[in-house]
Design an enzyme around this catalytic site. Structure first.
Site, mmCIF file in Angstrom:
data_model
loop_
_atom_site.group_PDB
_atom_site.id
_atom_site.type_symbol
_atom_site.label_atom_id
_atom_site.label_comp_id
_atom_site.label_asym_id
_atom_site.label_seq_id
_atom_site.Cartn_x
_atom_site.Cartn_y
_atom_site.Cartn_z
ATOM 1 N N CYS A 8 0.858 -0.750 0.104
ATOM 2 C CA CYS A 8 0.057 -0.174 0.192
ATOM 3 C C CYS A 8 0.815 1.378 -0.255
ATOM 4 O O CYS A 8 2.181 1.412 -0.311
ATOM 5 C CB CYS A 8 -0.691 -0.653 1.104
ATOM 6 S SG CYS A 8 -0.513 0.489 2.266
ATOM 7 N N ASN A 11 2.867 1.203 4.707
ATOM 8 C CA ASN A 11 2.680 -0.061 5.396
ATOM 9 C C ASN A 11 1.720 0.244 6.505
ATOM 10 O O ASN A 11 2.396 -0.224 7.795
ATOM 11 C CB ASN A 11 3.733 -0.459 5.275
ATOM 12 C CG ASN A 11 4.375 -1.992 5.248
ATOM 13 O OD1 ASN A 11 5.108 -2.158 5.594
ATOM 14 N ND2 ASN A 11 2.795 -2.439 5.497
ATOM 15 N N CYS A 13 -1.752 1.005 7.576
ATOM 16 C CA CYS A 13 -3.368 -0.059 7.364
ATOM 17 C C CYS A 13 -3.495 -0.982 6.576
ATOM 18 O O CYS A 13 -3.752 -1.955 7.132
ATOM 19 C CB CYS A 13 -3.945 1.889 7.015
ATOM 20 S SG CYS A 13 -3.946 2.792 8.022
ATOM 21 N N ARG A 14 -3.798 -0.612 5.288
ATOM 22 C CA ARG A 14 -3.919 -1.534 4.047
ATOM 23 C C ARG A 14 -2.905 -3.560 4.140
ATOM 24 O O ARG A 14 -3.567 -4.023 4.640
ATOM 25 C CB ARG A 14 -4.081 -1.059 2.581
ATOM 26 C CG ARG A 14 -5.716 -0.232 2.754
ATOM 27 C CD ARG A 14 -6.093 0.943 1.777
ATOM 28 N NE ARG A 14 -4.367 1.567 1.455
ATOM 29 C CZ ARG A 14 -4.402 2.191 0.967
ATOM 30 N NH1 ARG A 14 -4.688 2.213 -0.317
ATOM 31 N NH2 ARG A 14 -2.749 3.228 0.568
ATOM 32 N N SER A 15 -1.839 -3.013 4.311
ATOM 33 C CA SER A 15 -1.282 -3.879 4.008
ATOM 34 C C SER A 15 -0.696 -4.639 4.779
ATOM 35 O O SER A 15 -0.467 -6.027 4.374
ATOM 36 C CB SER A 15 0.072 -3.211 2.656
ATOM 37 O OG SER A 15 0.832 -2.657 3.027
ATOM 38 N N ASP A 123 -8.122 4.004 0.355
ATOM 39 C CA ASP A 123 -7.334 4.747 2.224
ATOM 40 C C ASP A 123 -7.682 5.047 3.376
ATOM 41 O O ASP A 123 -8.412 5.663 2.985
ATOM 42 C CB ASP A 123 -6.348 5.382 1.536
ATOM 43 C CG ASP A 123 -5.301 6.396 2.507
ATOM 44 O OD1 ASP A 123 -5.452 5.503 3.142
ATOM 45 O OD2 ASP A 123 -4.471 6.744 1.433
HETATM 46 P P1 4NP Z 1 -1.824 2.734 4.148
HETATM 47 O O1 4NP Z 1 -2.623 4.177 4.242
HETATM 48 O O2 4NP Z 1 -1.185 2.800 2.965
HETATM 49 O O3 4NP Z 1 -3.149 1.717 3.999
HETATM 50 O O4 4NP Z 1 -0.624 2.296 5.474
HETATM 51 C C1 4NP Z 1 -2.174 5.354 4.329
HETATM 52 C C2 4NP Z 1 -1.064 5.468 6.263
HETATM 53 C C3 4NP Z 1 -0.605 6.657 6.087
HETATM 54 C C4 4NP Z 1 -0.924 7.775 5.141
HETATM 55 C C5 4NP Z 1 -1.806 7.613 3.604
HETATM 56 C C6 4NP Z 1 -2.124 6.068 4.393
HETATM 57 N N1 4NP Z 1 0.098 9.015 5.161
HETATM 58 O O5 4NP Z 1 -0.054 9.938 4.359
HETATM 59 O O6 4NP Z 1 0.697 9.413 6.434
#
Ligand code: 4NP
Length: 152
Positions: A8, A11, A13-15, A123
């Site tokens: 993602c 790294n 939340c989703r992955s 996201d």
């Molecule tokens: P992820 O979610 O890609 O599923 O881990 C996010 C985590 C952090 C951020 C964006 C999306 N951020 O902007 O810091």
């Protein structure tokens, strides 16, 4: 061994959720000798951090333990180390495609492709708790489809 990398943006939340769900399902099928899973982000902002507390809580409520995972960024060597590189959304996929060496012989695609072509895991970072439940719903459903493919 078939090696799977789920990717993602951050790294956190989703992955990591997909890593924990796939790892649990791989263990439950007794396929740990044949399939391994890791996760990474296309951005390095959260390197070394634990998964987002909201992802940990949502996962825990369905029996997935994300607490031991730590964020890392995708590196060029991942294209040599993994057979499947599965992106959570089209932006991550485009980023991975731009990093992909010509000799990569594995599969690069969207994690939700077995559910529907072009479908993305939204996201959840800037949203509320329902977004984290949606992430789990989508990831659990797609993981079952991938497992059906990989166990053949
Ligand atoms: P992820 O979610 O890609 O599923 O881990 C996010 C985590 C952090 C951020 C964006 C999306 N951020 O902007 O810091």
């Amino acid at each position: 061994m078939t090696r799977i990398l789920v990717v993602c943006l951050g790294n956190i939340c989703r992955s990591p959720t997909a890593e924990a769900v796939l790892a649990a399902k791989i263990r439950a099928c007794g396929l740990d000798k044949r399939l391994s899973v890791d996760s990474a982000g296309t951005a390095a902002w959260h390197t070394g951090k634990s998964p987002d507390s909201r992802s940990q809580a949502a996962g825990k409520s369905r029996g997935y333990d994300l607490s031991g995972l730590r964020a890392r960024a995708v590196i060029p060597a991942d294209f040599d180390a993994f057979d499947y590189i599965l992106a959570m959304d089209k932006n991550n996929l485009a980023h991975l495609d731009s990093m992909k060496p010509a000799h990569f012989s594995g599969h690069l695609g969207l994690f939700l492709a077995p559910l529907q072509a072009g479908l993305e895991v939204p996201d959840p970072y800037h949203g509320d708790a329902t977004g984290f439940e949606t992430v789990l719903d989508l990831i659990e459903a797609a993981s079952d489809r991938w497992l059906t493919n990989w166990r053949q």
